[in-house]
Design a protein around this motif. Structure first.
Motif, PDB file in Angstrom:
ATOM      1  N   ILE A   5       0.972  -1.098   0.074  1.00 23.50           N
ATOM      2  CA  ILE A   5       0.007  -0.048  -0.015  1.00 23.50           C
ATOM      3  C   ILE A   5       0.897   1.322   0.013  1.00 23.50           C
ATOM      4  O   ILE A   5       1.936   1.181   0.927  1.00 23.50           O
ATOM      5  N   ARG A   6       0.441   2.179  -0.734  1.00 23.58           N
ATOM      6  CA  ARG A   6       1.413   3.469  -1.085  1.00 23.58           C
ATOM      7  C   ARG A   6       0.378   4.452  -0.721  1.00 23.58           C
ATOM      8  O   ARG A   6      -0.932   4.444  -1.455  1.00 23.58           O
ATOM      9  N   LEU A   7       0.717   5.535   0.180  1.00 26.78           N
ATOM     10  CA  LEU A   7      -0.100   6.799   0.133  1.00 26.78           C
ATOM     11  C   LEU A   7       0.126   7.619  -1.184  1.00 26.78           C
ATOM     12  O   LEU A   7       0.808   7.881  -1.903  1.00 26.78           O
ATOM     13  N   ARG A   8      -1.234   8.072  -1.371  1.00 29.06           N
ATOM     14  CA  ARG A   8      -1.572   9.045  -2.427  1.00 29.06           C
ATOM     15  C   ARG A   8      -1.244  10.427  -1.701  1.00 29.06           C
ATOM     16  O   ARG A   8      -2.085  11.217  -1.272  1.00 29.06           O
ATOM     17  N   THR A   9       0.062  10.933  -1.550  1.00 27.15           N
ATOM     18  CA  THR A   9       0.637  11.997  -0.962  1.00 27.15           C
ATOM     19  C   THR A   9      -0.046  13.397  -0.994  1.00 27.15           C
ATOM     20  O   THR A   9      -0.697  14.000  -0.484  1.00 27.15           O
ATOM     21  N   LYS A  10      -0.487  13.709  -2.430  1.00 29.94           N
ATOM     22  CA  LYS A  10      -0.986  14.829  -2.839  1.00 29.94           C
ATOM     23  C   LYS A  10      -2.502  14.831  -2.315  1.00 29.94           C
ATOM     24  O   LYS A  10      -2.794  15.792  -1.797  1.00 29.94           O
ATOM     25  N   ALA A  11      -3.131  13.883  -2.494  1.00 29.77           N
ATOM     26  CA  ALA A  11      -4.453  13.814  -2.264  1.00 29.77           C
ATOM     27  C   ALA A  11      -4.688  13.728  -0.646  1.00 29.77           C
ATOM     28  O   ALA A  11      -5.545  14.364  -0.131  1.00 29.77           O
ATOM     29  N   ALA A  15      -6.541  16.753   1.732  1.00 30.05           N
ATOM     30  CA  ALA A  15      -7.535  16.169   2.659  1.00 30.05           C
ATOM     31  C   ALA A  15      -7.270  16.865   3.902  1.00 30.05           C
ATOM     32  O   ALA A  15      -8.379  16.967   4.363  1.00 30.05           O
ATOM     33  N   ALA A  16      -6.238  16.507   4.219  1.00 26.37           N
ATOM     34  CA  ALA A  16      -5.836  17.100   5.715  1.00 26.37           C
ATOM     35  C   ALA A  16      -5.893  18.483   5.807  1.00 26.37           C
ATOM     36  O   ALA A  16      -6.619  19.055   6.609  1.00 26.37           O
ATOM     37  N   LEU A  17      -5.620  19.439   4.767  1.00 30.08           N
ATOM     38  CA  LEU A  17      -5.973  20.779   4.910  1.00 30.08           C
ATOM     39  C   LEU A  17      -7.373  21.286   4.915  1.00 30.08           C
ATOM     40  O   LEU A  17      -7.803  21.866   5.720  1.00 30.08           O
ATOM     41  N   LEU A  18      -8.020  20.597   3.891  1.00 29.55           N
ATOM     42  CA  LEU A  18      -9.399  20.782   3.890  1.00 29.55           C
ATOM     43  C   LEU A  18     -10.252  20.284   5.153  1.00 29.55           C
ATOM     44  O   LEU A  18     -11.173  20.918   5.453  1.00 29.55           O
ATOM     45  N   ALA A  19      -9.747  19.113   5.763  1.00 28.60           N
ATOM     46  CA  ALA A  19     -10.213  18.921   7.189  1.00 28.60           C
ATOM     47  C   ALA A  19      -9.802  19.784   8.238  1.00 28.60           C
ATOM     48  O   ALA A  19     -10.510  19.647   9.324  1.00 28.60           O
ATOM     49  N   PRO A  22      -3.971  21.979  10.137  1.00 22.86           N
ATOM     50  CA  PRO A  22      -2.928  22.731   9.400  1.00 22.86           C
ATOM     51  C   PRO A  22      -1.382  22.502   9.627  1.00 22.86           C
ATOM     52  O   PRO A  22      -0.425  23.052   8.914  1.00 22.86           O
ATOM     53  N   SER A  23      -1.273  21.361  10.610  1.00 25.66           N
ATOM     54  CA  SER A  23       0.212  20.861  10.575  1.00 25.66           C
ATOM     55  C   SER A  23       0.355  19.343  10.721  1.00 25.66           C
ATOM     56  O   SER A  23      -0.923  18.587  11.188  1.00 25.66           O
ATOM     57  N   ASP A  24       1.426  18.727  10.331  1.00 29.79           N
ATOM     58  CA  ASP A  24       1.584  17.349  10.593  1.00 29.79           C
ATOM     59  C   ASP A  24       1.259  16.964  12.088  1.00 29.79           C
ATOM     60  O   ASP A  24       0.727  15.800  12.510  1.00 29.79           O
ATOM     61  N   TYR A  25       1.468  17.854  12.992  1.00 28.37           N
ATOM     62  CA  TYR A  25       1.194  17.612  14.474  1.00 28.37           C
ATOM     63  C   TYR A  25      -0.516  17.528  14.858  1.00 28.37           C
ATOM     64  O   TYR A  25      -0.773  16.509  15.581  1.00 28.37           O
ATOM     65  N   ALA A  26      -1.022  18.277  14.314  1.00 27.26           N
ATOM     66  CA  ALA A  26      -2.384  18.497  14.423  1.00 27.26           C
ATOM     67  C   ALA A  26      -3.081  17.090  13.886  1.00 27.26           C
ATOM     68  O   ALA A  26      -4.028  16.357  14.417  1.00 27.26           O
ATOM     69  N   LEU A  57      -8.249   7.241   7.720  1.00 24.56           N
ATOM     70  CA  LEU A  57      -9.583   7.175   7.369  1.00 24.56           C
ATOM     71  C   LEU A  57     -10.503   7.563   8.349  1.00 24.56           C
ATOM     72  O   LEU A  57     -11.767   8.060   8.234  1.00 24.56           O
ATOM     73  N   THR A  58     -10.268   7.529   9.907  1.00 26.33           N
ATOM     74  CA  THR A  58     -10.854   8.251  10.867  1.00 26.33           C
ATOM     75  C   THR A  58     -10.816   9.738  10.921  1.00 26.33           C
ATOM     76  O   THR A  58     -11.895  10.373  10.803  1.00 26.33           O
ATOM     77  N   ALA A  59      -9.702  10.024  10.895  1.00 27.98           N
ATOM     78  CA  ALA A  59      -9.416  11.607  10.856  1.00 27.98           C
ATOM     79  C   ALA A  59      -9.992  12.489   9.788  1.00 27.98           C
ATOM     80  O   ALA A  59     -10.208  13.478   9.694  1.00 27.98           O
ATOM     81  N   LEU A  60      -9.767  11.554   8.489  1.00 28.85           N
ATOM     82  CA  LEU A  60     -10.386  12.440   7.139  1.00 28.85           C
ATOM     83  C   LEU A  60     -11.501  11.992   6.625  1.00 28.85           C
ATOM     84  O   LEU A  60     -11.657  11.881   5.562  1.00 28.85           O
ATOM     85  N   ALA A  61     -12.286  11.334   7.529  1.00 34.72           N
ATOM     86  CA  ALA A  61     -13.594  10.849   6.778  1.00 34.72           C
ATOM     87  C   ALA A  61     -14.392  12.181   6.266  1.00 34.72           C
ATOM     88  O   ALA A  61     -14.070  13.408   6.963  1.00 34.72           O
TER      89      ALA A  61
END
Length: 79
Positions: A5-11, A15-19, A22-26, A57-61
């Motif tokens: 399994i590989r992460l779709r990095t850009k997506a 998704a993280a920003l839209l959710a 603002p940071s890897d920590y958050a 999948l939980t955080a970015l639902a």
């Protein structure tokens, strides 16, 4: 050939920003993984494991597995 399994990095980053993360920590806090794990998976140094996938999948639902990850052949030069 075995698969991995590989992460779709850009997506994932979009998704993280839209959710609202603002940071890897958050994001890591919401995913219940270490910040370093998020950074290592994003950089390609580490493949996403079960805790990372479940946390993402939980955080970015409502994002789904296929939105954030892809199944690719294992091995080769980028493993």
């Amino acid at each position: 050939m075995p698969k991995t399994i590989r992460l779709r990095t850009k997506a994932f980053a979009k998704a993280a920003l839209l959710a609202g993360y603002p940071s890897d920590y958050a994001l890591a806090k919401a995913m219940e993984v270490n910040r370093s794990t998020v950074g290592r998976v994003l950089s390609g140094e580490l493949r996403p494991g079960p805790a990372f996938i479940g946390g993402a999948l939980t955080a970015l639902a409502p994002m789904q597995f296929d939105d954030l990850f892809e199944i690719v052949p294992a091995g080769g030069g980028d493993d």
